[in-house]
Design an enzyme around this catalytic site. Structure first.
Site, PDB file in Angstrom:
ATOM      1  CE  LYS A   1      -5.048   4.350  22.331  1.00 22.17           C
ATOM      2  NZ  LYS A   1      -6.348   3.801  22.801  1.00 22.17           N
TER       3      LYS A   1
ATOM      4  NE  ARG B   1     -11.575   0.741  27.572  1.00 20.04           N
ATOM      5  CZ  ARG B   1     -10.873   0.851  26.738  1.00 20.04           C
ATOM      6  NH1 ARG B   1     -10.757   2.857  27.488  1.00 20.04           N
ATOM      7  NH2 ARG B   1     -10.423   0.850  26.001  1.00 20.04           N
TER       8      ARG B   1
ATOM      9  N   PRO C   1      -8.343   0.307  17.205  1.00 21.60           N
ATOM     10  CG  PRO C   1      -8.043   0.637  14.671  1.00 21.60           C
ATOM     11  CD  PRO C   1      -9.034   1.314  16.308  1.00 21.60           C
ATOM     12  CD  GLU C   2      -5.036  -1.028  22.336  1.00 26.86           C
ATOM     13  OE1 GLU C   2      -3.225  -0.564  22.861  1.00 26.86           O
ATOM     14  OE2 GLU C   2      -5.479  -1.577  22.492  1.00 26.86           O
TER      15      GLU C   2
END
Length: 283
Positions: A58, A259, A2-3
């Site tokens: 976050k 990433r 989640p951001e």
């Protein structure tokens, strides 16, 4: 993970559900998910009202009536569900806060946590975070000033929580696509106009993502039709090998700083002509 948009969506929905309600029971199934022994943790929060729920980057901050704060970071794999025992998903629950017959379930907190602090401690824990990108006082000039102190690849900079709080793997990709700039580009190579376009795109993408409930699809309560609505609006994130909805080029996935990074090699060649107006991607 989640951001900012996901946590903002959770904040808004949970304030509707539990703000002003009293915690009637606490269940700790995984002690590593909290920062105290279960008994003092429970004793401090039991029978306390949730005054409100705030967000920083976050993180969510559950403000309690006694001045303490429950600081939540879901990390990778973490999510929440609010509802009755019969409605809860068939998943392992690490922590459960009860509000009468309904409960707030914390799920997948293997890397994430729900820690208890006083107000000063909570502020200290979050003091390293950069500015909130959607705050009215985070101006273009402030963004350009902070960007001017950075070097290295754009993707890595956008992920730096000390640079700006709340942007992660998904929205760094979507912001760069909206801006028409490759995430692999070096900060020092960005033109002034590109820096301005990045700021604009950051605002547009994050606001649209919040409006549509973020990209993570697990509903937070039964009948929740908002959460996850942005997932099908993602233009590049998670779409490696699929065609760009704008030009038809295959979306590329490249590893940057360990990433996964997604982009369209054709659209992301910034120019003032090819940059798109606000809302273009969100019809």
């Amino acid at each position: 993970m989640p951001e900012l948009p996901e946590m903002e969506n959770y904040k808004l929905l949970l304030n509707q559900k539990i703000a002003g309600q009293m915690i009637t029971d606490v269940q700790i199934n995984r002690e590593k998910s909290i920062n105290l022994k279960p008994e003092p943790f429970k004793n401090t929060i039991l029978h306390q009202k949730i005054v409100n729920i705030n967000r920083k980057g976050k993180h969510l901050l559950f403000q309690l009536q006694n001045g303490h704060v429950l600081l939540l970071h879901l990390m990778l794999g973490g999510w929440m569900f609010y509802g009755s025992e019969t409605e809860k998903p068939k998943r392992t629950i690490q922590v459960r806060l009860s509000f009468g017959e309904n409960h707030l379930y914390f799920i997948g907190l293997r890397l994430g946590y729900l820690h208890l602090y006083n107000q000063k401690e909570a502020e200290q824990k979050l003091s390293h975070l950069g500015p909130e990108p959607l705050n009215y006082d985070f101006t273009l000039n402030e963004f350009i000033y902070r960007l001017g102190k950075k070097h290295g690849r754009l993707k890595t900079t956008l992920l730096d929580q000390e640079f700006i709080a709340g942007i992660g793997n998904c929205y760094s990709a979507e912001i760069c696509f909206h801006a028409g700039i490759l995430p692999t580009k070096d900060i020092d190579q960005l033109e002034e106009s590109e820096r301005g376009q990045l700021y604009h795109s950051m605002k547009v993408v994050l606001q649209e993502a919040i409006k549509h409930g973020g990209y993570m699809e697990n509903p937070i309560f039964k009948g929740d039709t908002l959460t996850g609505g942005f997932n099908h609006l993602c233009q590049v994130y998670g779409r490696a090998g699929e065609t760009c909805r704008r030009c038809g080029t295959l979306i590329t996935m490249q590893m940057i700083s360990s990433r996964k990074t997604f982009y369209c090699s054709n659209c992301q060649k910034y120019s003032t002509i090819s940059s798109l107006p606000a809302g273009f991607f969100f019809v």
